[in-house]
Design a protein around this motif. Structure first.
Motif, PDB file in Angstrom:
ATOM      1  N   PHE A  91       0.868  -1.169   0.000  1.00 53.63           N
ATOM      2  CA  PHE A  91       0.000   0.000   0.000  1.00 53.63           C
ATOM      3  C   PHE A  91       0.908   1.222   0.000  1.00 53.63           C
ATOM      4  N   ILE A  93       1.319   5.355  -0.047  1.00 53.23           N
ATOM      5  CA  ILE A  93       0.576   6.549   0.347  1.00 53.23           C
ATOM      6  C   ILE A  93       1.451   7.773   0.131  1.00 53.23           C
ATOM      7  N   PHE A 110      -2.627  13.669   3.693  1.00 52.83           N
ATOM      8  CA  PHE A 110      -2.339  12.392   3.062  1.00 52.83           C
ATOM      9  C   PHE A 110      -3.332  12.082   1.954  1.00 52.83           C
ATOM     10  N   GLY A 111      -2.829  11.386   0.940  1.00 50.16           N
ATOM     11  CA  GLY A 111      -3.703  10.841  -0.075  1.00 50.16           C
ATOM     12  C   GLY A 111      -4.399   9.595   0.451  1.00 50.16           C
ATOM     13  N   SER A 112      -5.285   9.048  -0.347  1.00 53.89           N
ATOM     14  CA  SER A 112      -6.083   7.900   0.091  1.00 53.89           C
ATOM     15  C   SER A 112      -5.370   6.575  -0.139  1.00 53.89           C
ATOM     16  N   ARG A 115      -3.212   0.676  -3.623  1.00 51.81           N
ATOM     17  CA  ARG A 115      -2.869  -0.718  -3.340  1.00 51.81           C
ATOM     18  C   ARG A 115      -2.303  -1.338  -4.612  1.00 51.81           C
TER      19      ARG A 115
ATOM     20  N   TYR B  36      -3.260  10.544  14.086  1.00 45.61           N
ATOM     21  CA  TYR B  36      -3.952  10.299  12.833  1.00 45.61           C
ATOM     22  C   TYR B  36      -4.890   9.108  13.002  1.00 45.61           C
ATOM     23  N   GLN B  38      -6.752   6.158  10.697  1.00 44.03           N
ATOM     24  CA  GLN B  38      -6.682   5.517   9.388  1.00 44.03           C
ATOM     25  C   GLN B  38      -7.707   4.396   9.313  1.00 44.03           C
ATOM     26  N   ARG B  41      -7.573   0.500   4.382  1.00 49.56           N
ATOM     27  CA  ARG B  41      -7.278   0.757   2.970  1.00 49.56           C
ATOM     28  C   ARG B  41      -7.501   2.208   2.579  1.00 49.56           C
ATOM     29  N   LYS B  42      -7.302   3.103   3.531  1.00 53.97           N
ATOM     30  CA  LYS B  42      -7.381   4.533   3.264  1.00 53.97           C
ATOM     31  C   LYS B  42      -6.136   5.211   3.806  1.00 53.97           C
ATOM     32  N   GLY B  43      -5.926   6.444   3.381  1.00 52.12           N
ATOM     33  CA  GLY B  43      -4.818   7.207   3.924  1.00 52.12           C
ATOM     34  C   GLY B  43      -5.143   7.749   5.307  1.00 52.12           C
ATOM     35  N   PRO B  44      -4.123   8.083   6.095  1.00 48.32           N
ATOM     36  CA  PRO B  44      -4.359   8.653   7.424  1.00 48.32           C
ATOM     37  C   PRO B  44      -4.984  10.047   7.327  1.00 48.32           C
ATOM     38  N   LEU B  88      -2.788   6.258  14.679  1.00 58.06           N
ATOM     39  CA  LEU B  88      -1.329   6.380  14.587  1.00 58.06           C
ATOM     40  C   LEU B  88      -0.880   7.660  15.274  1.00 58.06           C
ATOM     41  N   GLY B 104       0.874   2.176  15.279  1.00 59.72           N
ATOM     42  CA  GLY B 104      -0.570   2.230  15.099  1.00 59.72           C
ATOM     43  C   GLY B 104      -1.274   1.252  16.016  1.00 59.72           C
ATOM     44  N   ARG B 106      -4.860  -0.683  16.561  1.00 56.57           N
ATOM     45  CA  ARG B 106      -6.119  -1.027  15.904  1.00 56.57           C
ATOM     46  C   ARG B 106      -7.231  -1.058  16.943  1.00 56.57           C
TER      47      ARG B 106
END
Lengths: 119, 111
Positions: A91, A93, A110-112, A115, B36, B38, B41-44, B88, B104, B106
């Motif tokens: 992944f 980023i 940050f970008g999204s 993957r 942050y 998160q 599957r996304k950015g922070p 994070l 980080g 969870r």
């Protein structure tokens, strides 16, 4: 607020091919952009830092010939993974920053993420 | 020893509970401290940042920095299922333009 757009969000490529990932700051000028790599359930690992118009600074252990970074304008940086192999699957980023201090304007945005899967 | 240590969890609490997330660090020169969030599957996304020691509150979130102990915390009050994510911590040396992240934590909020 500050927005960073990253594309594509997901990409699958064949081993040996190259993949380009774009990172754009939409509503501010990013003097510095950062590229990170994140493995599952792990933190972000900084790969490189780039300033507009100059060569990227790579972190120790990151192959600069494999991970090509271009920061051609104040709103766009690209990461090209060359001759990708399955171990490059991860992944990725990007992050963009405006100003000289965290407290100025937007700090780090940050970008999204992208993957990448190499098959 | 890592520069920033953060318990990866996982941490699971019932809805409405107060959540406490923490990080310790070794470099006393860190000046900026950030949290942050998160999602998978996304950015922070930045939740809060503080400069030097002290507390900062924003809605249900409170960030604390204790530089003498090299310890930072994030408290979440009245936790909601939508707070379920990885949190994070990150730190920066003044003028360094480089974030150092914790591993980080969870977090899962159970309805």
């Amino acid at each position: 607020g500050a927005v960073v757009s990253q594309h594509p969000s997901r990409v699958i490529c064949k081993s040996g091919t190259s993949v380009k990932i774009e990172c754009r700051s939409l509503d501010f000028q990013a003097t510095t952009m950062f590229w990170y790599r994140q493995f599952p359930k792990q933190s972000l690992m900084l790969m490189a830092t780039s300033n507009e118009g100059s060569k990227a600074t790579y972190e120790q252990g990151v192959e600069k010939d494999k991970f090509l970074i271009n920061h051609a304008s104040l709103t766009l940086s690209t990461l090209t993974v060359t001759s990708a192999h399955p171990e490059d699957s991860s992944f990725y980023i990007c992050s963009a920053r405006s100003g000289a201090s965290v407290s100025a304007n937007y700090g780090y945005t940050f970008g999204s993420g992208t993957r990448l899967t190499v098959v | 020893q890592k520069e920033v240590e953060q318990d990866p969890g996982p941490l699971s609490v019932p809805e409405g509970a107060i959540v406490s997330l923490n990080c310790t660090y070794s470099n006393s020169a860190f000046q900026y401290f950030m949290w942050y969030r998160q999602y998978s599957r996304k950015g922070p996304e930045l939740l809060m940042y503080t400069y030097s020691s002290g507390n900062k509150e924003d809605g249900r979130f409170t960030a604390q920095v204790d530089k003498s102990s090299k310890y930072i915390s994030l408290f979440i009050r009245d936790s909601q299922p939508s707070d379920s994510a990885t949190y994070l911590c990150a730190m920066e040396l003044q003028g360094a333009q480089k974030l150092v992240f914790g591993q980080g934590t969870r977090l899962t909020i159970n309805p």
